[in-house]
Scaffold this motif. Sequence first.
Motif, PDB file in Angstrom:
ATOM      1  N   ILE A 179      16.781  44.200  44.806  1.00  0.00           N
ATOM      2  CA  ILE A 179      16.684  45.274  45.794  1.00  0.00           C
ATOM      3  C   ILE A 179      17.798  46.284  45.536  1.00  0.00           C
ATOM      4  N   SER A 180      17.465  47.551  45.616  1.00  0.00           N
ATOM      5  CA  SER A 180      18.464  48.596  45.388  1.00  0.00           C
ATOM      6  C   SER A 180      19.271  48.826  46.661  1.00  0.00           C
ATOM      7  N   ARG A 181      20.341  49.557  46.510  1.00  0.00           N
ATOM      8  CA  ARG A 181      21.194  49.856  47.659  1.00  0.00           C
ATOM      9  C   ARG A 181      20.442  50.678  48.713  1.00  0.00           C
ATOM     10  N   GLU A 182      19.637  51.652  48.266  1.00  0.00           N
ATOM     11  CA  GLU A 182      18.902  52.456  49.243  1.00  0.00           C
ATOM     12  C   GLU A 182      17.775  51.649  49.887  1.00  0.00           C
ATOM     13  N   GLU A 183      17.152  50.732  49.149  1.00  0.00           N
ATOM     14  CA  GLU A 183      16.133  49.864  49.739  1.00  0.00           C
ATOM     15  C   GLU A 183      16.763  48.935  50.773  1.00  0.00           C
ATOM     16  N   ASN A 222      29.161  61.813  47.802  1.00  0.00           N
ATOM     17  CA  ASN A 222      29.171  62.727  46.659  1.00  0.00           C
ATOM     18  C   ASN A 222      27.866  62.699  45.877  1.00  0.00           C
ATOM     19  N   ASP A 223      27.146  61.599  45.927  1.00  0.00           N
ATOM     20  CA  ASP A 223      25.873  61.482  45.211  1.00  0.00           C
ATOM     21  C   ASP A 223      24.672  61.507  46.157  1.00  0.00           C
ATOM     22  N   GLU A 224      24.848  62.140  47.281  1.00  0.00           N
ATOM     23  CA  GLU A 224      23.806  62.193  48.301  1.00  0.00           C
ATOM     24  C   GLU A 224      22.484  62.740  47.762  1.00  0.00           C
ATOM     25  N   GLY A 225      22.547  63.648  46.813  1.00  0.00           N
ATOM     26  CA  GLY A 225      21.346  64.224  46.221  1.00  0.00           C
ATOM     27  C   GLY A 225      20.526  63.214  45.434  1.00  0.00           C
ATOM     28  N   ASN A 226      21.105  62.063  45.110  1.00  0.00           N
ATOM     29  CA  ASN A 226      20.393  61.018  44.369  1.00  0.00           C
ATOM     30  C   ASN A 226      19.648  60.047  45.279  1.00  0.00           C
ATOM     31  N   ILE A 227      19.838  60.157  46.563  1.00  0.00           N
ATOM     32  CA  ILE A 227      19.142  59.276  47.500  1.00  0.00           C
ATOM     33  C   ILE A 227      17.686  59.737  47.584  1.00  0.00           C
ATOM     34  N   SER A 228      16.757  58.812  47.441  1.00  0.00           N
ATOM     35  CA  SER A 228      15.337  59.128  47.525  1.00  0.00           C
ATOM     36  C   SER A 228      15.006  59.719  48.890  1.00  0.00           C
ATOM     37  N   TYR A 258      17.150  59.487  55.400  1.00  0.00           N
ATOM     38  CA  TYR A 258      17.489  59.339  56.819  1.00  0.00           C
ATOM     39  C   TYR A 258      18.095  57.964  57.119  1.00  0.00           C
ATOM     40  N   PRO A 259      17.471  56.858  56.662  1.00  0.00           N
ATOM     41  CA  PRO A 259      18.103  55.553  56.908  1.00  0.00           C
ATOM     42  C   PRO A 259      19.525  55.458  56.350  1.00  0.00           C
ATOM     43  N   ASN A 307      33.576  57.887  46.681  1.00  0.00           N
ATOM     44  CA  ASN A 307      32.732  58.347  47.779  1.00  0.00           C
ATOM     45  C   ASN A 307      31.281  58.527  47.344  1.00  0.00           C
ATOM     46  N   CYS A 308      30.808  57.616  46.502  1.00  0.00           N
ATOM     47  CA  CYS A 308      29.412  57.610  46.067  1.00  0.00           C
ATOM     48  C   CYS A 308      28.710  56.399  46.677  1.00  0.00           C
ATOM     49  N   PHE A 309      27.449  56.569  47.035  1.00  0.00           N
ATOM     50  CA  PHE A 309      26.665  55.477  47.588  1.00  0.00           C
ATOM     51  C   PHE A 309      25.933  54.699  46.494  1.00  0.00           C
ATOM     52  N   ASN A 310      25.633  55.344  45.383  1.00  0.00           N
ATOM     53  CA  ASN A 310      24.917  54.705  44.265  1.00  0.00           C
ATOM     54  C   ASN A 310      23.583  54.134  44.733  1.00  0.00           C
ATOM     55  N   PRO A 311      22.711  54.993  45.261  1.00  0.00           N
ATOM     56  CA  PRO A 311      21.488  54.518  45.909  1.00  0.00           C
ATOM     57  C   PRO A 311      20.537  53.720  45.030  1.00  0.00           C
ATOM     58  N   GLY A 312      20.439  54.032  43.755  1.00  0.00           N
ATOM     59  CA  GLY A 312      19.499  53.336  42.880  1.00  0.00           C
ATOM     60  C   GLY A 312      20.037  52.066  42.270  1.00  0.00           C
ATOM     61  N   ALA A 313      21.325  51.799  42.454  1.00  0.00           N
ATOM     62  CA  ALA A 313      21.938  50.598  41.879  1.00  0.00           C
ATOM     63  C   ALA A 313      21.504  49.361  42.658  1.00  0.00           C
ATOM     64  N   ASN A 314      21.405  48.244  41.966  1.00  0.00           N
ATOM     65  CA  ASN A 314      21.114  46.984  42.645  1.00  0.00           C
ATOM     66  C   ASN A 314      22.284  46.612  43.532  1.00  0.00           C
ATOM     67  N   ILE A 315      21.986  46.039  44.670  1.00  0.00           N
ATOM     68  CA  ILE A 315      23.030  45.624  45.604  1.00  0.00           C
ATOM     69  C   ILE A 315      23.359  44.155  45.345  1.00  0.00           C
ATOM     70  N   THR A 316      24.634  43.810  45.474  1.00  0.00           N
ATOM     71  CA  THR A 316      25.031  42.413  45.287  1.00  0.00           C
ATOM     72  C   THR A 316      24.825  41.648  46.591  1.00  0.00           C
ATOM     73  N   ARG A 317      24.855  40.349  46.461  1.00  0.00           N
ATOM     74  CA  ARG A 317      24.706  39.484  47.634  1.00  0.00           C
ATOM     75  C   ARG A 317      25.830  39.745  48.638  1.00  0.00           C
TER      76      ARG A 317
END
Length: 163
Positions: free
Chosen positions: A81-85, A109-115, A120-121, A137-147
Amino acid sequence: IDGESSDTLGVVAENTSESSISAELSKEMKYLAREGIIKDGRPNDIITRAEAVTAAIRAAGLETTEYKNIYDRQFKADRAISREEAAAVIFRLTEIGGAAPGGEERQFNDEGNISQWAYYPCKKLAEFGIIEGDYNNCFNPGANITREEFALMLYRFIRLTGR
C-alpha cells in the motif's frame, strides 16, 4: 499486522504481552500490539493493502473479516500500500469516528505529486496531525508505507478519536 498467516491476514496472537514485543519497536507499535490491532515485528517492512485494512478496521473498533480465498483483482490485497492509499484508508476512519481538525492547514513540498483522488484525504490528515512530512517536508505519496509508519498513523487516529 501479520502477513505470515496463511489463513487470515492481520491475525494477532492471543495474549500478546509486553515481553513478546520487540524492544526495537516504537511506543506506538507496542501500544497497538498490546491492544491486539497489530502484531509486533518487521517495522521497516512494507505493509500490504489487506494488512493495512485489517489493522485499520481493528483500530476503529469495527468487525474484521477473513481475507482467505478472496481474490479481488481490483483491490489487490497482497500488493504493498502506498502512503497516499494508506492516508485514504485512515481518512475513511476519521469520517466514521467524527474526527475534528486538530491543527492548521499544512503544505508539503511534493504536494503536486499527490493523486487527485487522494489529495483531500491527505490534506485533512495533515490538518488532523495524523500525517507529517519527512525531513524535507515531503509526503512521498507514491512510496510504499512501512509497517511502523502505518502504525504511527493508526496510533494518531486512535488518540484523535479517543478510541
